[in-house]
Scaffold this motif. Structure first.
Motif, PDB file in Angstrom:
ATOM      1  N   SER A 110       0.822  -1.209   0.000  1.00  0.00           N
ATOM      2  CA  SER A 110       0.000   0.000   0.000  1.00  0.00           C
ATOM      3  C   SER A 110       0.857   1.261   0.000  1.00  0.00           C
ATOM      4  N   GLY A 111       1.983   1.210   0.711  1.00  0.00           N
ATOM      5  CA  GLY A 111       2.890   2.348   0.701  1.00  0.00           C
ATOM      6  C   GLY A 111       3.538   2.545  -0.655  1.00  0.00           C
ATOM      7  N   ALA A 112       4.076   1.472  -1.223  1.00  0.00           N
ATOM      8  CA  ALA A 112       4.750   1.564  -2.522  1.00  0.00           C
ATOM      9  C   ALA A 112       3.793   1.998  -3.622  1.00  0.00           C
ATOM     10  N   ALA A 113       2.527   1.591  -3.533  1.00  0.00           N
ATOM     11  CA  ALA A 113       1.542   1.918  -4.566  1.00  0.00           C
ATOM     12  C   ALA A 113       1.300   3.411  -4.696  1.00  0.00           C
ATOM     13  N   GLN A 114       1.651   4.184  -3.678  1.00  0.00           N
ATOM     14  CA  GLN A 114       1.432   5.625  -3.741  1.00  0.00           C
ATOM     15  C   GLN A 114       2.303   6.297  -4.803  1.00  0.00           C
ATOM     16  N   LEU A 115       3.321   5.581  -5.288  1.00  0.00           N
ATOM     17  CA  LEU A 115       4.215   6.122  -6.316  1.00  0.00           C
ATOM     18  C   LEU A 115       3.765   5.778  -7.729  1.00  0.00           C
ATOM     19  N   LEU A 116       2.671   5.064  -7.872  1.00  0.00           N
ATOM     20  CA  LEU A 116       2.225   4.610  -9.188  1.00  0.00           C
ATOM     21  C   LEU A 116       2.075   5.716 -10.231  1.00  0.00           C
TER      22      LEU A 116
END
Length: 345
Positions: free
Chosen positions: A290-296
């Motif tokens: 969920s944290g990494a997805a914020q960079l999508l």
């Protein structure tokens, strides 16, 4: 702020194998930061290759407990900047703190994390689903267990790599990406690239060992038939510029670079240099994903299937639905822990 640590052992759906070894469970450390009734969560998983265990990461964090808990609540990058000197040798632990700080900040401010970073939820790529190295029939079975994904990332590094892709291609028309995990020589990388291109492979990730010479990387970059994406050669911010001219793109992993704060800078720098951008993951829960997805919004490619590889997720958050990524309903990164047994510090 109040700091808490949670330890979990994440069971995998299938044994997961890359060129360096196999695992059936993944040890995970969850960092929780609480302020004014809001709770933010971050994650880092143990990694033998990089020398990080749950114990070592916990020790690094607890050694800075006073500094973390006395931090005057503010923007996550301010906390990262204050802590970075103490975590110069433990980027995994720093990443978990940084992810938790962003989740907390977004929840506290009533925004999603990507909004707090000045991004818009537009042009979002789908995630790939990763298939570890195995006997071809077992790899086919793993692919067929997830029939509705449009992109598969295939881990290679055996003596039969092209044959594996040929067998998988017979079973799917989906996009295939290849990750050799440092497992090939220069000649293998070049030769394999031409055969893999004929099989419809989109790109090759990290074909050579990270310590290969620049000349070796450059030869593959110039002679390969497919784009080459750096992983182990792009760990931290200083590596991005080094990848220009020997890779076509970079794969940023937050645990390696130290979190969203440096990851955001790396992706923006890569775009300025004309490099393709990707964010990858380890085998991890929905906390890290969920944290990494914020960079999508900054990505050309995404590999955020970590929570799909485990059989019992410990959290809710961003949903990866056959590769399509849906935001959580909550602010921040949208993470909430489920009520599961764990060790807490």
């Amino acid at each position: 702020m109040k700091l808490r640590l949670h330890r979990y052992d994440l069971p995998l759906e299938f044994e997961f194998t890359i060129s360096r070894g196999s695992i059936n469970t993944q040890s995970s450390l969850i960092v929780e930061l609480e302020h004014n009734g809001h709770r933010g969560f971050g994650e880092a998983t143990a990694n033998e290759y990089y020398g990080h265990t749950v114990n070592s990461m916990s020790e690094s964090i607890l050694a800075c407990r006073r500094e973390i808990e006395s931090f005057e609540f503010g923007k996550p990058e301010q906390l990262w900047q204050a802590l970075q000197p103490s975590f110069a040798e433990d980027s995994f632990a720093l990443s978990a703190i940084d992810l938790a700080a962003y989740d907390l900040f977004g929840k506290h401010s009533g925004q999603r994390t990507f909004e707090t970073m000045g991004l818009e939820w537009k042009h979002i790529p789908e995630s790939s689903y990763t298939i570890g190295i195995d006997e071809p029939e077992k790899m086919i079975a793993k692919l067929e267990s997830r029939p509705n994904w449009s992109i598969y990332k295939i881990k290679l590094g055996s003596r039969h790599d092209v044959a594996i892709i040929r067998a998988l291609r017979e079973k799917t028309a989906a996009t295939l990406r290849v990750d050799a995990n440092c497992g090939w020589t220069v000649d293998e990388a070049i030769s394999n690239s031409h055969e893999l291109k004929d099989l419809g492979v989109e790109f090759i990730e990290q074909p050579l060992p990270a310590d290969s010479s620049r000349e070796q990387h450059q030869r593959v970059y110039q002679e390969a038939a497919l784009p080459i994406i750096a992983d182990e050669n792009c760990l931290v911010e200083a590596d991005v510029a080094k990848c220009a001219g020997i890779f076509h793109g970079i794969n940023v992993k937050l645990c390696k670079c130290g979190g969203l704060t440096p990851g955001l800078r790396m992706l923006r720098q890569a775009r300025e240099l004309g490099l393709k951008t990707m964010v990858g993951c380890m085998v991890e829960s929905s906390v890290g994903i969920s944290g990494a997805a914020q960079l999508l919004p900054l990505l050309d490619y995404a590999d955020l299937d970590g929570a799909e590889l485990i059989s019992d997720d410990i959290a809710t958050g961003v949903v990866v639905d056959n590769g399509r990524i849906r935001l959580a309903q909550r602010f921040g990164s949208g993470v909430e822990l489920k009520n599961k047994h764990n060790e807490r510090t």
